[in-house]
Design a protein around this motif. Structure first.
Motif, PDB file in Angstrom:
ATOM      1  N   ASP A  32      35.637  38.811  38.663  1.00 30.61           N
ATOM      2  CA  ASP A  32      34.750  37.301  38.663  1.00 30.61           C
ATOM      3  C   ASP A  32      35.082  36.130  37.055  1.00 30.61           C
ATOM      4  O   ASP A  32      34.698  36.842  35.978  1.00 30.61           O
ATOM      5  CB  ASP A  32      32.832  37.793  38.667  1.00 30.61           C
ATOM      6  CG  ASP A  32      32.422  36.386  39.342  1.00 30.61           C
ATOM      7  OD1 ASP A  32      32.714  35.646  38.471  1.00 30.61           O
ATOM      8  OD2 ASP A  32      31.395  37.296  39.767  1.00 30.61           O
ATOM      9  N   SER A  33      35.943  35.635  37.693  1.00 31.32           N
ATOM     10  CA  SER A  33      36.429  35.375  36.146  1.00 31.32           C
ATOM     11  C   SER A  33      35.155  34.040  35.897  1.00 31.32           C
ATOM     12  O   SER A  33      34.898  34.087  34.926  1.00 31.32           O
ATOM     13  CB  SER A  33      37.223  33.526  36.629  1.00 31.32           C
ATOM     14  OG  SER A  33      36.544  33.004  37.048  1.00 31.32           O
ATOM     15  N   SER A  63      39.298  40.010  35.760  1.00 30.70           N
ATOM     16  CA  SER A  63      38.338  38.946  35.671  1.00 30.70           C
ATOM     17  C   SER A  63      39.069  37.998  34.341  1.00 30.70           C
ATOM     18  O   SER A  63      39.286  36.360  34.524  1.00 30.70           O
ATOM     19  CB  SER A  63      37.416  39.108  34.769  1.00 30.70           C
ATOM     20  OG  SER A  63      35.886  39.701  35.552  1.00 30.70           O
ATOM     21  N   ASP A  66      42.383  36.496  36.344  1.00 31.06           N
ATOM     22  CA  ASP A  66      41.521  35.498  37.393  1.00 31.06           C
ATOM     23  C   ASP A  66      41.689  34.461  36.731  1.00 31.06           C
ATOM     24  O   ASP A  66      42.010  33.120  37.574  1.00 31.06           O
ATOM     25  CB  ASP A  66      40.285  36.144  38.253  1.00 31.06           C
ATOM     26  CG  ASP A  66      40.914  36.826  38.898  1.00 31.06           C
ATOM     27  OD1 ASP A  66      41.968  37.085  38.712  1.00 31.06           O
ATOM     28  OD2 ASP A  66      39.859  37.754  39.280  1.00 31.06           O
ATOM     29  N   TYR A  67      40.301  34.425  35.151  1.00 30.03           N
ATOM     30  CA  TYR A  67      40.695  32.841  34.628  1.00 30.03           C
ATOM     31  C   TYR A  67      41.990  31.891  34.175  1.00 30.03           C
ATOM     32  O   TYR A  67      42.491  31.090  34.687  1.00 30.03           O
ATOM     33  CB  TYR A  67      40.023  33.493  33.974  1.00 30.03           C
ATOM     34  CG  TYR A  67      39.848  32.161  32.502  1.00 30.03           C
ATOM     35  CD1 TYR A  67      38.664  30.536  32.557  1.00 30.03           C
ATOM     36  CD2 TYR A  67      40.635  32.110  31.721  1.00 30.03           C
ATOM     37  CE1 TYR A  67      38.836  30.027  32.667  1.00 30.03           C
ATOM     38  CE2 TYR A  67      40.649  30.573  31.097  1.00 30.03           C
ATOM     39  CZ  TYR A  67      39.766  30.005  30.888  1.00 30.03           C
ATOM     40  OH  TYR A  67      39.300  29.068  30.085  1.00 30.03           O
ATOM     41  N   ASN A  69      44.659  32.317  36.084  1.00 33.11           N
ATOM     42  CA  ASN A  69      45.336  31.674  37.349  1.00 33.11           C
ATOM     43  C   ASN A  69      44.734  30.479  38.054  1.00 33.11           C
ATOM     44  O   ASN A  69      45.301  30.157  38.523  1.00 33.11           O
ATOM     45  CB  ASN A  69      44.773  32.894  38.942  1.00 33.11           C
ATOM     46  CG  ASN A  69      46.161  33.932  38.463  1.00 33.11           C
ATOM     47  OD1 ASN A  69      47.223  33.736  38.325  1.00 33.11           O
ATOM     48  ND2 ASN A  69      45.961  34.914  38.309  1.00 33.11           N
ATOM     49  N   GLU A  70      43.618  30.220  37.733  1.00 34.01           N
ATOM     50  CA  GLU A  70      42.181  28.989  38.089  1.00 34.01           C
ATOM     51  C   GLU A  70      42.294  28.567  36.856  1.00 34.01           C
ATOM     52  O   GLU A  70      42.018  26.921  37.253  1.00 34.01           O
ATOM     53  CB  GLU A  70      41.173  29.632  38.071  1.00 34.01           C
ATOM     54  CG  GLU A  70      40.906  30.908  39.211  1.00 34.01           C
ATOM     55  CD  GLU A  70      39.376  31.900  38.932  1.00 34.01           C
ATOM     56  OE1 GLU A  70      38.773  31.104  38.299  1.00 34.01           O
ATOM     57  OE2 GLU A  70      38.421  32.653  39.696  1.00 34.01           O
TER      58      GLU A  70
END
Length: 118
Positions: A32-33, A63, A66-67, A69-70
């Motif tokens: 969860d970023s 996480s 993911d950050y 990537n976002e």
């Protein structure tokens, strides 16, 4: 690195993660970023067992991937904290570092180039 089920259950409860027990890759599925700071603070500010620290660092790295990537590879100061911890305890995290570093030329994960610097 194989994470033990009892460790996963304990960390999931501590972090109020939506763990169901059917996850194949707990650290990746629970990543969860938006909670990276919370995860890092738990790692550094609480007296966790060795295996909990190992599992939590797996969650932190997933996480952060993911950050990245976002936010289109926008590295921030949290990476410095993550890298410092991984570097300091590299002998414990070598499997985790190797996994995210990848041996081939393709950077499949956004975090791969960062992990290769450790």
């Amino acid at each position: 690195m194989i994470l033990k089920k009892d460790i996963i259950i304990a960390l999931s409860k501590k972090l109020s993660l939506p763990y169901k027990g059917t996850e194949q890759d707990w650290d990746i599925e629970m990543a969860d970023s938006s909670r990276i700071n919370e995860f890092i603070d738990l790692y550094h500010q609480h007296d966790l067992a060795f295996e909990e620290r190992m599992a939590l660092m797996s969650l932190i790295v997933a996480s952060y991937d993911d950050y990245l990537n976002e936010h289109d590879l926008a590295v921030d100061c949290r990476w410095d904290r993550i890298k410092a911890t991984l570097t300091k305890d590299k002998r414990y995290f070598i499997e985790l570092i190797d996994y995210w570093s990848l041996d081939n030329e393709d950077d499949i994960f956004r975090i791969t180039p960062l992990m290769r610097t450790i």
